[in-house]
Design an enzyme around this catalytic site. Structure first.
Site, PDB file in Angstrom:
ATOM      1  N   TYR A  51      -6.041  15.754 -34.478  1.00  0.00           N
ATOM      2  CA  TYR A  51      -7.273  16.290 -33.864  1.00  0.00           C
ATOM      3  C   TYR A  51      -8.456  16.039 -34.776  1.00  0.00           C
ATOM      4  O   TYR A  51      -8.394  16.342 -35.953  1.00  0.00           O
ATOM      5  CB  TYR A  51      -7.131  17.795 -33.586  1.00  0.00           C
ATOM      6  CG  TYR A  51      -7.157  18.054 -32.093  1.00  0.00           C
ATOM      7  CD1 TYR A  51      -8.351  17.889 -31.391  1.00  0.00           C
ATOM      8  CD2 TYR A  51      -6.009  18.385 -31.397  1.00  0.00           C
ATOM      9  CE1 TYR A  51      -8.386  18.063 -30.015  1.00  0.00           C
ATOM     10  CE2 TYR A  51      -6.040  18.570 -30.028  1.00  0.00           C
ATOM     11  CZ  TYR A  51      -7.229  18.406 -29.345  1.00  0.00           C
ATOM     12  OH  TYR A  51      -7.263  18.569 -27.992  1.00  0.00           O
ATOM     13  N   GLU A  53     -12.124  16.567 -33.761  1.00  0.00           N
ATOM     14  CA  GLU A  53     -13.413  16.878 -33.113  1.00  0.00           C
ATOM     15  C   GLU A  53     -14.550  16.708 -34.107  1.00  0.00           C
ATOM     16  O   GLU A  53     -14.471  17.164 -35.244  1.00  0.00           O
ATOM     17  CB  GLU A  53     -13.397  18.312 -32.582  1.00  0.00           C
ATOM     18  CG  GLU A  53     -12.597  18.431 -31.289  1.00  0.00           C
ATOM     19  CD  GLU A  53     -12.636  19.830 -30.704  1.00  0.00           C
ATOM     20  OE1 GLU A  53     -13.257  20.726 -31.295  1.00  0.00           O
ATOM     21  OE2 GLU A  53     -12.021  20.019 -29.637  1.00  0.00           O
ATOM     22  N   ASP A 197     -24.957  -2.049 -18.797  1.00  0.00           N
ATOM     23  CA  ASP A 197     -23.527  -1.732 -18.733  1.00  0.00           C
ATOM     24  C   ASP A 197     -22.774  -3.059 -18.701  1.00  0.00           C
ATOM     25  O   ASP A 197     -22.628  -3.683 -17.651  1.00  0.00           O
ATOM     26  CB  ASP A 197     -23.252  -0.896 -17.467  1.00  0.00           C
ATOM     27  CG  ASP A 197     -21.782  -0.560 -17.298  1.00  0.00           C
ATOM     28  OD1 ASP A 197     -20.939  -1.156 -17.996  1.00  0.00           O
ATOM     29  OD2 ASP A 197     -21.477   0.296 -16.440  1.00  0.00           O
ATOM     30  N   THR A 223     -16.984  -1.009 -21.701  1.00  0.00           N
ATOM     31  CA  THR A 223     -15.580  -0.649 -21.842  1.00  0.00           C
ATOM     32  C   THR A 223     -15.014  -1.612 -22.879  1.00  0.00           C
ATOM     33  O   THR A 223     -15.595  -2.656 -23.164  1.00  0.00           O
ATOM     34  CB  THR A 223     -14.803  -0.822 -20.525  1.00  0.00           C
ATOM     35  OG1 THR A 223     -14.990  -2.156 -20.054  1.00  0.00           O
ATOM     36  CG2 THR A 223     -15.268   0.162 -19.468  1.00  0.00           C
ATOM     37  N   LYS A 226     -11.764  -4.838 -20.983  1.00  0.00           N
ATOM     38  CA  LYS A 226     -11.899  -5.926 -20.007  1.00  0.00           C
ATOM     39  C   LYS A 226     -11.980  -7.254 -20.770  1.00  0.00           C
ATOM     40  O   LYS A 226     -11.042  -7.578 -21.469  1.00  0.00           O
ATOM     41  CB  LYS A 226     -13.074  -5.638 -19.086  1.00  0.00           C
ATOM     42  CG  LYS A 226     -12.824  -4.333 -18.281  1.00  0.00           C
ATOM     43  CD  LYS A 226     -13.925  -3.946 -17.333  1.00  0.00           C
ATOM     44  CE  LYS A 226     -13.624  -2.583 -16.726  1.00  0.00           C
ATOM     45  NZ  LYS A 226     -14.739  -2.073 -15.910  1.00  0.00           N
ATOM     46  N   ARG A 232      -7.775   0.496 -23.653  1.00  0.00           N
ATOM     47  CA  ARG A 232      -8.678   1.209 -22.744  1.00  0.00           C
ATOM     48  C   ARG A 232      -9.597   2.071 -23.597  1.00  0.00           C
ATOM     49  O   ARG A 232      -9.158   2.707 -24.552  1.00  0.00           O
ATOM     50  CB  ARG A 232      -7.889   2.096 -21.788  1.00  0.00           C
ATOM     51  CG  ARG A 232      -6.865   1.355 -20.980  1.00  0.00           C
ATOM     52  CD  ARG A 232      -6.488   2.090 -19.720  1.00  0.00           C
ATOM     53  NE  ARG A 232      -7.397   1.714 -18.657  1.00  0.00           N
ATOM     54  CZ  ARG A 232      -7.334   0.561 -18.001  1.00  0.00           C
ATOM     55  NH1 ARG A 232      -6.427  -0.351 -18.281  1.00  0.00           N
ATOM     56  NH2 ARG A 232      -8.191   0.288 -17.035  1.00  0.00           N
TER      57      ARG A 232
END
Ligand SMILES: *Cc1c(COP(=O)(O)O)cnc(C)c1O
Length: 440
Positions: A51, A53, A197, A223, A226, A232
């Site tokens: 974790y 954060e 984008d 992203t 692609k 991902r």
């Protein structure tokens, strides 16, 4: 994967089947690609246990010294590769990244997002009414011109009239080069932020075969899975121009991602993004990006020779949109029959489509994944012939108008295509070809 085989043979078997499927078909969905083994190895590590954060050196949890180094490395590589002063690598995927950008900059129900309509090749998150982006914000949809290309004069007029707070360019089904410079001038003229984008074309931008938006946009989102060929995920970049317009822009983005919308980042994903960015900065990747476009241009010209009608007249990037209306077939039927022949594409609307989105008139395809496997112009010629062969087989299929009849039709169509000798023959030829082009 011996532990997996022992613990969960059911899932192991399904993964094996999927790997086999990916190997035996021509994967031609333009948003898909094959990552390297190195990227997958980084994903499947102990980093998924942590974790973290917060951001490097500003965490809300202990034990993050090493994760800090990993995330900082991903950031440094992205900044260098794209030439930007700031990046956030934590968004879980592209849609959450766009959400964060809007959350950082826009007031719900008041500020306007100007984006290309879904039906013309925009993304859901560019203001489509079914998406949060169209539900929570005011929208100014633009369309393509009659030639199915961006009509920059019409876009400028609309922007002047509507005064959007943010203009989005960068699309999911556009086969031509985007004039980022002009978009930048329009945004400046109306005082809007320009969001580029580049989810689909990031790998081409990095490879130098599509112009970069970095000098013209305030924010660049992509992203990572692609054409960039990573895991991902997504990245939000702020440019020098963005910081000049709003010196707190980077801070606003960081805050919107965490704690605004997300909790802990996926540290295994950050590591895999770092690996992909290292790969993307190599000369081999540049060659890859160039071949993606060469293949797409070649495939477009071969498809045209085989009588296909291409939206916007061809392809200048990695993507091709075929309007099947001149063949008397719709996109759903074509995509289904192509899959029977081991060619995987997706059905897609075409500009000024007369059919509904679930039974659109087109199919969308692209060359990123098959180029990763090493296919070149010679294979593109063959692939175009297979497309023609498949469509020839199904061109007399009459699609009913009525909804229930359509469902019944598709059931029967499935049986007919699966027993169609010629489609089976093409499927076998495709499978034989794929054997010569192993997955990474
Ligand atoms: C793929 C894509 C997205 C969304 O990415 P997801 O990871 O599927 O959420 C956003 N914008 C564009 C232009 C895309 O092509």
């Amino acid at each position: 994967m011996s532990s997996l085989a022992k613990t969960d043979p059911q899932i192991k078997k399904l993964i094996d089947l999927e790997e086999k499927r990916q190997a035996e078909v021509l994967e031609m969905i333009p948003s898909e690609n094959y990552t390297s083994r190195a990227v997958m190895e980084a994903l499947a590590t102990v980093l998924t246990n942590k974790y973290s954060e917060g951001y490097p050196k500003k965490r809300y949890y202990q034990g993050n010294k090493i994760v800090d180094d990993i995330e900082a490395l991903a950031q440094e590589r992205a900044k260098k590769l794209f030439g930007v002063p700031y990046v956030n690598v934590q968004p879980y995927s592209g849609s959450p990244a766009n959400t964060a950008i809007y959350f950082a900059l826009l007031e719900p129900q008041k500020d306007k997002i100007m984006g290309l309509t879904l039906a013309f090749g925009g993304h859901l998150t560019h203001g489509a009414p079914v998406s949060f982006s169209g539900k929570y914000f005011k929208t100014v949809p633009y369309e393509l011109g009659r030639d199915s290309r961006l009509d920059m004069n019409a876009i400028e007029k609309l922007a002047i009239r509507e005064k959007p707070k943010i203009i989005v360019c960068g699309f999911t089904a556009y086969a031509q080069i985007i004039d980022f410079k002009r978009f930048g001038l329009i945004a400046d003229k109306v005082g809007a932020y320009l969001l580029a984008d580049i989810s689909h074309i990031a790998g081409l931008v990095v490879g130098g075969v599509h112009p970069s938006p970095v000098s013209y946009a305030h924010i660049v989102m992509t992203t990572t899975h692609k054409t960039l060929r990573g895991p991902r995920g997504a990245m939000i970049m702020v440019t020098e121009k963005g910081l000049k317009k709003d010196e707190e822009l980077a801070e606003k983005i960081d805050k919107a991602v965490f704690p605004g919308l997300q909790g802990g980042p996926h540290d295994n994903q950050s590591a895999a993004i770092a690996v992909a960015l290292k790969e993307a900065s190599s000369p081999v990747f540049k060659k890859y990006a160039k071949q993606v476009v060469t293949n797409s241009v070649k495939l477009a010209s071969e498809l045209t020779k085989n009588g296909f009608d291409l939206v916007s007249g061809g392809s200048a990037n990695h993507l091709i949109l075929i309007d099947l209306r001149n063949k008397g077939v719709n996109g759903s039927i074509a995509a289904y029959a192509l899959e029977v022949a081991n060619i995987v594409v997706n059905k897609n609307g075409v500009p000024f489509d007369s059919n509904p989105p679930f039974y659109p008139s087109g199919i969308r395809l692209g060359t990123p994944a098959i180029t990763t496997r090493g296919m070149k112009e010679k294979e593109m010629k063959k692939i175009a012939q297979w497309f023609a062969g498949v469509i020839e087989e199904i061109k007399n299929e009459r699609f009913p108008e009525e909804k229930e009849a359509r469902i019944q039709f598709m059931k029967g169509f499935r049986i007919r295509t699966e027993h169609n000798r010629n489609l089976q023959k093409i499927a076998a030829e495709v499978k034989a070809l794929t054997k010569n082009f192993p997955l990474p």
